[in-house]
Design a protein around this motif. Structure first.
Motif, PDB file in Angstrom:
ATOM      1  N   ARG A  60       0.734  -1.226  -0.064  1.00  0.00           N
ATOM      2  CA  ARG A  60      -0.074   0.088   0.019  1.00  0.00           C
ATOM      3  C   ARG A  60       0.796   1.442   0.087  1.00  0.00           C
ATOM      4  N   LEU A  61       2.075   1.192   0.403  1.00  0.00           N
ATOM      5  CA  LEU A  61       3.007   2.287   0.421  1.00  0.00           C
ATOM      6  C   LEU A  61       4.019   2.286  -0.652  1.00  0.00           C
ATOM      7  N   ASP A  62       3.569   1.504  -1.494  1.00  0.00           N
ATOM      8  CA  ASP A  62       4.764   1.166  -2.675  1.00  0.00           C
ATOM      9  C   ASP A  62       6.077   1.240  -2.346  1.00  0.00           C
ATOM     10  N   LEU A  63       6.421   0.469  -1.438  1.00  0.00           N
ATOM     11  CA  LEU A  63       7.723   0.394  -0.853  1.00  0.00           C
ATOM     12  C   LEU A  63       8.167  -1.227  -0.891  1.00  0.00           C
ATOM     13  N   SER A 139      -1.540  10.025  -9.383  1.00  0.00           N
ATOM     14  CA  SER A 139      -0.727   8.990  -8.405  1.00  0.00           C
ATOM     15  C   SER A 139      -1.166   7.625  -8.964  1.00  0.00           C
ATOM     16  N   ARG A 143       1.486   5.316 -10.764  1.00  0.00           N
ATOM     17  CA  ARG A 143       1.871   4.094 -10.047  1.00  0.00           C
ATOM     18  C   ARG A 143       1.824   3.032 -11.188  1.00  0.00           C
TER      19      ARG A 143
ATOM     20  N   ARG B  13      -0.786  13.530   1.652  1.00  0.00           N
ATOM     21  CA  ARG B  13      -0.736  11.827   1.691  1.00  0.00           C
ATOM     22  C   ARG B  13      -0.455  11.297   0.353  1.00  0.00           C
ATOM     23  N   HIS B  14      -1.110  11.832  -0.810  1.00  0.00           N
ATOM     24  CA  HIS B  14      -0.552  11.369  -1.897  1.00  0.00           C
ATOM     25  C   HIS B  14       0.448  11.646  -2.693  1.00  0.00           C
ATOM     26  N   ARG B  16       3.620  11.897  -1.411  1.00  0.00           N
ATOM     27  CA  ARG B  16       4.869  11.124  -1.290  1.00  0.00           C
ATOM     28  C   ARG B  16       4.859   9.734  -2.168  1.00  0.00           C
ATOM     29  N   PRO B  17       4.026   9.055  -2.362  1.00  0.00           N
ATOM     30  CA  PRO B  17       4.094   7.673  -3.269  1.00  0.00           C
ATOM     31  C   PRO B  17       4.191   8.420  -4.834  1.00  0.00           C
ATOM     32  N   LEU B  20       7.683   9.211  -5.342  1.00  0.00           N
ATOM     33  CA  LEU B  20       8.590   8.120  -5.494  1.00  0.00           C
ATOM     34  C   LEU B  20       8.466   7.413  -6.986  1.00  0.00           C
ATOM     35  N   ASN B  21       7.101   7.204  -7.169  1.00  0.00           N
ATOM     36  CA  ASN B  21       6.676   6.565  -8.470  1.00  0.00           C
ATOM     37  C   ASN B  21       7.079   7.337  -9.613  1.00  0.00           C
TER      38      ASN B  21
END
Lengths: 148, 148
Positions: A60-63, A139, A143, B13-14, B16-17, B20-21
DNA sequence: TCGGACATGACAACAATGATGTCATATCCA
DNA sequence: TGGATATGACATCATTGTTGTCATGTCCGA
């Protein structure tokens, strides 16, 4: 080149400093409790979504699960989370916030929300809601692009 | 607790991912040229804003000058940027993209824009523009909060 | 004009975190 | 039942943000 793509590009240019600066703002209150931003993200997930396994949090955190495992171990060492027997899986335990951990996160969140109330004061509630919708769509699609 | 602050919280909250992505997506093309995401940010600043000193780049990217110096040194080693004599300052040189560096960034940007065109397809141009305005305001205010 | 405050490049060390790999064991499915 | 997969534990590494120091250049006010 379409104007749309260029505007999305501008949005993405803003998010990197925004992430850095927001992390800097919350950093101080977190350090007082020995919590890092990564640990805070794990705590948030458990507090809001309920107990789950380490690989679930990672998805869920993409980690990667290995990094989440570190955060969970650190949080457990501090007494903010604990493992519970997983009825559906003997090896993979459920991670849950302790009462103290839930209280800590509630305190963290409350402090952050009170600051956020003063942010972007010139924008209407509707504009902020629209921004959230766009960000969520962006997002989601970025993703999906990663998994291509 | 106000609904507004909660919505802003959801936006944060959105991001950060998303950061990263998006970094993961562009990572591959960058690696082929030996460029990291930090180096790409420096190259972008110089390509769009023109030659400037290392502390100037650091200020605009909200980063410490020492880290930017590393990126500039790496970029110079690869021939993507070069230093020029600063007429206004003997010690502090101006950093500028080389022709090859400008070409490289143009190529990087073009590739990224073509991907971005397909993102958030369900959102209208107006919604995306609104999102950019909100993000810019939020970014500005959070940045100001850091300096408190 | 002088002197102190500040800026800058160079160099160094450290911490957080994301990425990757391995291994033993548990689980699950064909 | 057996092979593929999932999981926790452990380990290593690269990137990058942070912080500190030092010598030297620059700038501004007295």
């Amino acid at each position: 080149m379409s104007e749309r793509g260029a505007t999305v590009y501008e949005i993405l240019r803003h998010v990197r400093p925004l992430v850095l600066n927001s992390a800097r703002v919350v950093e101080a209150s977190l350090r007082a409790d020995g919590v890092s931003v990564g640990m805070r993200a794990v705590l948030e997930m458990l507090a809001e979504q309920g107990p789950m396994t380490v690989p679930d949090i990672a998805d869920r955190l993409d980690l990667a699960r290995q990094g989440i495992q570190r955060h969970v171990n650190d949080l457990a060492g501090l007494g903010w989370v604990e493992s519970r027997i997983n009825p559906a899986h003997r090896r993979s335990v459920l991670i849950a916030t302790t009462p103290a951990g839930a209280e800590l996160f509630a305190r963290i969140r409350e402090g952050e929300l009170s600051r956020l109330d003063r942010m972007a004061a010139e924008c209407t509630s509707e504009e902020i809601t629209t921004a959230l919708r766009v960000l969520a769509a962006l997002s989601r699609d970025v993703r999906a692009e990663v998994r291509t």
